[in-house]
Design an enzyme around this catalytic site. Structure first.
Site, PDB file in Angstrom:
ATOM      1  N   LYS A  56      57.541  52.828   8.077  1.00  0.00           N
ATOM      2  CA  LYS A  56      56.286  53.532   7.774  1.00  0.00           C
ATOM      3  C   LYS A  56      56.422  54.978   8.214  1.00  0.00           C
ATOM      4  O   LYS A  56      57.161  55.275   9.166  1.00  0.00           O
ATOM      5  CB  LYS A  56      55.124  52.878   8.526  1.00  0.00           C
ATOM      6  CG  LYS A  56      53.775  53.144   7.902  1.00  0.00           C
ATOM      7  CD  LYS A  56      53.497  52.194   6.739  1.00  0.00           C
ATOM      8  CE  LYS A  56      52.192  52.483   6.049  1.00  0.00           C
ATOM      9  NZ  LYS A  56      51.867  51.431   5.061  1.00  0.00           N
ATOM     10  N   GLY A  61      35.083  49.587   1.559  1.00  0.00           N
ATOM     11  CA  GLY A  61      36.156  50.516   1.175  1.00  0.00           C
ATOM     12  C   GLY A  61      36.373  50.468  -0.321  1.00  0.00           C
ATOM     13  O   GLY A  61      37.140  49.645  -0.813  1.00  0.00           O
ATOM     14  N   GLY A  80      38.056  52.115  -2.562  1.00  0.00           N
ATOM     15  CA  GLY A  80      39.142  52.983  -3.006  1.00  0.00           C
ATOM     16  C   GLY A  80      40.052  52.226  -3.936  1.00  0.00           C
ATOM     17  O   GLY A  80      39.610  51.337  -4.674  1.00  0.00           O
ATOM     18  N   ASN A  81      41.347  52.550  -3.864  1.00  0.00           N
ATOM     19  CA  ASN A  81      42.322  51.909  -4.749  1.00  0.00           C
ATOM     20  C   ASN A  81      42.291  50.385  -4.603  1.00  0.00           C
ATOM     21  O   ASN A  81      42.096  49.658  -5.575  1.00  0.00           O
ATOM     22  CB  ASN A  81      43.720  52.473  -4.444  1.00  0.00           C
ATOM     23  CG  ASN A  81      44.793  51.787  -5.264  1.00  0.00           C
ATOM     24  OD1 ASN A  81      45.222  50.692  -4.936  1.00  0.00           O
ATOM     25  ND2 ASN A  81      45.211  52.411  -6.343  1.00  0.00           N
ATOM     26  N   ALA A  82      42.454  49.911  -3.382  1.00  0.00           N
ATOM     27  CA  ALA A  82      42.521  48.464  -3.176  1.00  0.00           C
ATOM     28  C   ALA A  82      41.150  47.803  -3.386  1.00  0.00           C
ATOM     29  O   ALA A  82      41.021  46.856  -4.177  1.00  0.00           O
ATOM     30  CB  ALA A  82      43.049  48.176  -1.769  1.00  0.00           C
ATOM     31  N   GLY A  83      40.111  48.294  -2.714  1.00  0.00           N
ATOM     32  CA  GLY A  83      38.797  47.652  -2.754  1.00  0.00           C
ATOM     33  C   GLY A  83      38.095  47.781  -4.099  1.00  0.00           C
ATOM     34  O   GLY A  83      37.488  46.820  -4.577  1.00  0.00           O
TER      35      GLY A  83
END
Ligand code: NAD
Length: 423
Positions: free
Chosen positions: A102, A214, A216-219
């Site tokens: 990471k 959230g 965003g992209n995932a949520g």
């Protein structure tokens, strides 16, 4: 407690249950390599600014180090160490031949101009270039980084090594070697896992209320997939707050609003209008309230440490799906387990992202490419059996799903270490 200390606690718990050798515990508890860089950037006003950056390579026993790069003002070394360890465990739980790494830079990218962001990215790439590469360590997007930033990294790396090496990063735009379906992969992977658990528990989507933290992209994509599959997504939030709507929200509408730079909370009155119901059906909630709303499934897709010992006893959901990394603290885990709440752990629930990144690496190495449908089919073929294997270990060790996921993952890494004779 630092995020890495939480990770160590999780590793220790699983290791005790599976009676793992102490030497193995030490290997998993210490990243192989930690790099800290000072990234000098000439700002638009002519001044020089130094940004602190990191790359942590946790372990590569199963394959090259793999993991995203985060740009955030709250990035610190302990966080990057935790995220890199989770990457090793994540790749292993879904059985893909990659290790964990990471990276991160302490920066609020929203305060930088496009040119400053590009110069910072290129300089950071130059500084970590000796340790990255398709067979060594492959970065990807994470919070506040995206395909464009990956394309800059690939371009800078190509200049340094004197040839095009698209496989040096994943999450690239399609035009420069990216893969169809990476944008939806994290949500899709989590959705496949949830569907499997729902079937096992005899739960029906139409009778299942979902709250998403959230957007965003995932949520955001998870909410859309769930609505399409007949779930009743009743609540959603972003960093500015959230909305609850008993008769269900419209993810497409929220996405559209977010693209216009409005928050989920701006939708409150608009949602009421859309539903043509009275005000009591739809109202605004704070970030804290969102976690505690009346729902069956709570999707965590924002940041770390959202459910802690302070609010774990107030969570009403029966299933918590961790699309974010580290959203539940170890103390909260214990409270939720006692209350019978199933926590689908991050290393399994959000592994769809890195799985499709692995497909991207295969595409780049072979010169072939797959359609979105082919990618999603292959993703399902990995996510569902992985979930079933974790469930088997849950029964075998009579433990939580997180402990079972860690056991599944650690046993595979242990086997690799033994086979390679590394210790
Ligand atoms: P993103 O930046 O696209 O979305 C994050 C969302 O969370 C934003 O809408 C933001 O407004 C919201 N948010 C921030 N703080 C909040 C709060 N306190 N309450 C409610 N909402 C809040 O990021 P993303 O890519 O969707 O990633 C989200 C999480 O998923 C991160 O933990 C990331 O590491 C993890 N993850 C993402 C991927 C991926 O492929 N995108 C893969 C694996 C894990």
């Amino acid at each position: 407690m630092s995020l890495f200390k939480s990770t160590l606690k999780q590793i220790k718990k699983a290791s005790t249950l599976m009676e793992l050798d102490e030497e193995m515990v030490s290997i998993l508890s210490n990243p192989n390599r930690i790099v800290e860089v000072s990234v000098p950037v000439r700002m638009d006003d002519g001044t020089l600014k130094i940004f602190k950056g990191f790359r942590v390579e946790h372990n590569n026993y199963c394959g090259p180090y793999k993991g995203g790069i985060r740009y955030h003002q709250h990035v610190d070394m302990e966080e990057v160490k935790a995220l890199s360890a989770w990457m090793s465990l994540k790749c292993s739980v879904v059985g893909i031949p990659l290790g964990g790494g990471k990276g991160g830079i302490i920066v609020n990218p929203k305060e930088l101009s496009e040119g400053e962001l590009e110069r910072m990215t290129r300089k950071y790439t130059e500084m970590i270039a000796p340790i990255i590469g398709p067979d060594k360590d492959v970065p990807a997007p994470d919070v506040n980084t995206n395909g464009k930033i990956m394309a800059w990294i690939a371009d800078e790396y190509a200049k340094i090594v004197g040839e095009e090496v698209p496989g040096v990063v994943t999450g690239k735009p399609l035009e420069v070697g990216g893969i169809e379906g990476r944008d939806t992969a994290t949500a899709m992977g989590g959705f496949f896992v949830l569907e499997d658990i729902m079937k096992e528990k005899g739960m029906e989507p139409a009778k299942t209320k979902v709250a998403v933290q959230g957007f965003g992209n995932a949520g955001g994509i998870a909410a859309k997939l769930m609505v399409e599959a007949g779930y009743n997504v009743v609540a959603a939030s972003d960093s500015k707050g959230g909305i609850y709507c008993n008769h269900g929200i419209f993810p497409d509408d929220i996405m559209k609003h977010k693209l216009e730079k409005k928050s989920v909370t701006d939708l409150g009155p608009h949602m009421v209008e859309l539903h043509a119901k009275d005000d009591t059906d739809c109202y605004q909630v704070s970030n804290e309230e969102l976690l505690e709303v009346d729902c069956d499934v709570l999707v965590l897709a924002a940041l770390e440490n959202q459910i802690t010992e302070k609010n774990a006893d107030k969570i009403k959901a029966k299933i918590v799906l961790e699309l974010a990394n580290g959203p539940t603290s170890p103390e909260a885990d214990e409270i939720l387990a006692e209350r019978g709440v199933i926590v689908v752990p991050d290393i399994l629930a959000n592994a769809g992202g890195v799985t499709v990144s692995y497909f991207e690496m295969l595409q780049n190495a072979s010169g072939r490419s797959w359609t979105r449908d082919e990618v999603n089919k292959k993703l399902k073929e990995i996510m569902v059996p992985s979930c079933k294997e974790v469930s088997l270990n849950m029964n075998k060790y009579n433990c939580t799903m997180r402990e079972a996921a860690f056991i599944t993952s650690i046993s595979r890494i242990e086997k690799k270490i033994m086979q390679k004779g590394r210790v």
